[in-house]
Design an enzyme around this catalytic site. Structure first.
Site, PDB file in Angstrom:
ATOM      1  N   THR A 184       0.822  -1.220   0.000  1.00  0.00           N
ATOM      2  CA  THR A 184       0.000   0.000   0.000  1.00  0.00           C
ATOM      3  C   THR A 184       0.847   1.258   0.000  1.00  0.00           C
ATOM      4  O   THR A 184       0.494   2.255  -0.623  1.00  0.00           O
ATOM      5  CB  THR A 184      -0.933  -0.014   1.236  1.00  0.00           C
ATOM      6  OG1 THR A 184      -1.871  -1.073   1.051  1.00  0.00           O
ATOM      7  CG2 THR A 184      -1.683   1.289   1.411  1.00  0.00           C
ATOM      8  N   SER A 242       1.500  -7.503  -1.151  1.00  0.00           N
ATOM      9  CA  SER A 242       2.249  -8.548  -0.439  1.00  0.00           C
ATOM     10  C   SER A 242       1.481  -9.860  -0.337  1.00  0.00           C
ATOM     11  O   SER A 242       2.066 -10.903  -0.036  1.00  0.00           O
ATOM     12  CB  SER A 242       2.700  -8.067   0.944  1.00  0.00           C
ATOM     13  OG  SER A 242       1.610  -7.996   1.839  1.00  0.00           O
ATOM     14  N   THR A 252       1.678  -4.518   4.057  1.00  0.00           N
ATOM     15  CA  THR A 252       1.540  -4.890   5.465  1.00  0.00           C
ATOM     16  C   THR A 252       0.924  -6.282   5.665  1.00  0.00           C
ATOM     17  O   THR A 252       1.081  -6.876   6.729  1.00  0.00           O
ATOM     18  CB  THR A 252       0.654  -3.872   6.224  1.00  0.00           C
ATOM     19  OG1 THR A 252      -0.658  -3.885   5.660  1.00  0.00           O
ATOM     20  CG2 THR A 252       1.229  -2.477   6.158  1.00  0.00           C
ATOM     21  N   ASP A 253       0.247  -6.793   4.631  1.00  0.00           N
ATOM     22  CA  ASP A 253      -0.522  -8.030   4.851  1.00  0.00           C
ATOM     23  C   ASP A 253       0.345  -9.242   5.191  1.00  0.00           C
ATOM     24  O   ASP A 253      -0.024 -10.054   6.033  1.00  0.00           O
ATOM     25  CB  ASP A 253      -1.401  -8.331   3.631  1.00  0.00           C
ATOM     26  CG  ASP A 253      -2.520  -7.305   3.477  1.00  0.00           C
ATOM     27  OD1 ASP A 253      -2.790  -6.559   4.438  1.00  0.00           O
ATOM     28  OD2 ASP A 253      -3.124  -7.250   2.396  1.00  0.00           O
TER      29      ASP A 253
END
Ligand code: ASP
Length: 323
Positions: free
Chosen positions: A12, A54, A85-86
């Site tokens: 993101t 990700s 971030t995932d």
């Protein structure tokens, strides 16, 4: 001036809007432009490794990142990896384990909002990451929303809150106006850096709900999985009464050479297989306790152990070694 290599991988933080939602498109250089006039105590070079959400990352990509660090380790004082971030916690756990005797800081960061979005956490996280990289503390760390979390201890807890990550079963360090408040500083290792690649892909996590059929475990074993992490309840362990006991399936798996690890659906405090028969009996059959490790760390650890260890006993030792 310290020299920091930024490795951009997407997420993101690098996203722009599209008809299909947010898509990572910004180059590493364009990302740096969002830091504006902030004076950083370092020179930055940028390398773009990939530009992916990700959720699309694969274990091969962890190896690409680890190799990029290992190959340039002598040339830079530290590394900043920008990342979605995932699955960031998996990458952090993977790099933590692949970069053995790492003497430089490798800081992984991302953002909940694209750098260009109003109120984005991206500029702060990116700036913090460079500051922490300049501290020179060796090891892999996640820097997010003012927290510095050990690479093997991070877990994404929120899909929207800026404070997205927890440090699981380990203290975190905080970025303050007076610099980083480290809880402990890892010493610089004396041994040379070793890049440990090679991951067994036939590893999976089986999350239990009340009533899950043990046949699922049999099916995984029959499908060729070499390691199964059973994400059970509370302090760990598996159902053991007549209405759906996992014990025969665990016995069968272990006899076929499949590693069974018991983890917990609880995020904090970890597994204790000695507390109830659901754990004691599973352990007696050869199930390994996941201890206080995150499922992310257990997954990468098991992938690595199954590729590098010669015997079931060595796999157990590797799984039980502290983070
Ligand atoms: N889907 C994004 C990713 O992991 C989410 C983020 O970066 O926050 O790449």
């Amino acid at each position: 001036m310290k020299r920091i290599l930024m490795l951009a991988t997407g997420g993101t933080i690098a996203c722009e809007p599209s008809e299909d939602g947010l898509v990572p498109r910004l180059s590493g250089g364009a990302m740096l432009a969002f830091l504006g006039e902030t004076s950083l105590p370092c020179e930055i070079e940028v390398r773009e490794l990939m530009n992916l959400d990700s959720s699309n990352l694969q274990p091969d990509d962890w190896e690409t990142m680890a190799r990029a660090v290992a190959e340039s380790c002598e040339d830079y004082d530290g590394f900043v990896i920008t990342h979605g971030t995932d699955t960031l916690a998996y990458t952090a756990a993977a790099l933590h384990q692949m970069l053995k005797n790492l003497a430089k800081p490798v800081i992984i960061t991302g953002a909940q909002l694209p750098l260009a979005a109003p109120g984005s956490d991206g500029p702060r996280n990116l700036r913090d990451a460079f500051f922490v990289a300049c501290e020179g503390v060796p090891g892999v760390y996640v820097v997010f929303h003012g927290a510095v979390i050990d690479g093997g201890r991070a877990k994404k807890m929120h899909t929207e809150s800026f404070a997205a990550y927890a440090s699981v079963n380990a203290p975190l360090a905080r970025i303050t106006a007076r610099g980083v408040r480290w809880k402990e500083r890892r010493p610089v290792p004396v041994e040379p850096l070793e890049l440990v690649t090679g991951l067994e892909r036939m590893v999976c996590v089986l999350k239990l709900v009340p009533g899950t059929s043990p046949r699922l475990l049999d099916m995984l074993v029959d499908a060729g999985y070499r390691g199964v992490i059973i994400e059970g309840f509370g302090a760990g362990g598996v159902p053991n009464d007549g209405r759906g006991s996992f014990l025969p399936s665990i016995r069968r798996a272990v006899e076929k050479g499949v590693t069974i690890v018991c983890a917990s659906q609880c995020v904090f405090d970890g597994v204790d297989l000695s507390r109830y028969p659901i754990g004691v009996l599973a352990a007696r059959l050869g199930a390994i306790s996941g201890g206080d490790k995150t499922v992310e760390t257990l997954t990468v650890r098991l992938m690595q152990a199954l590729r590098h260890c010669g015997s079931a006993e060595e796999v157990r030792e590797a799984m039980e070694r502290p983070v």
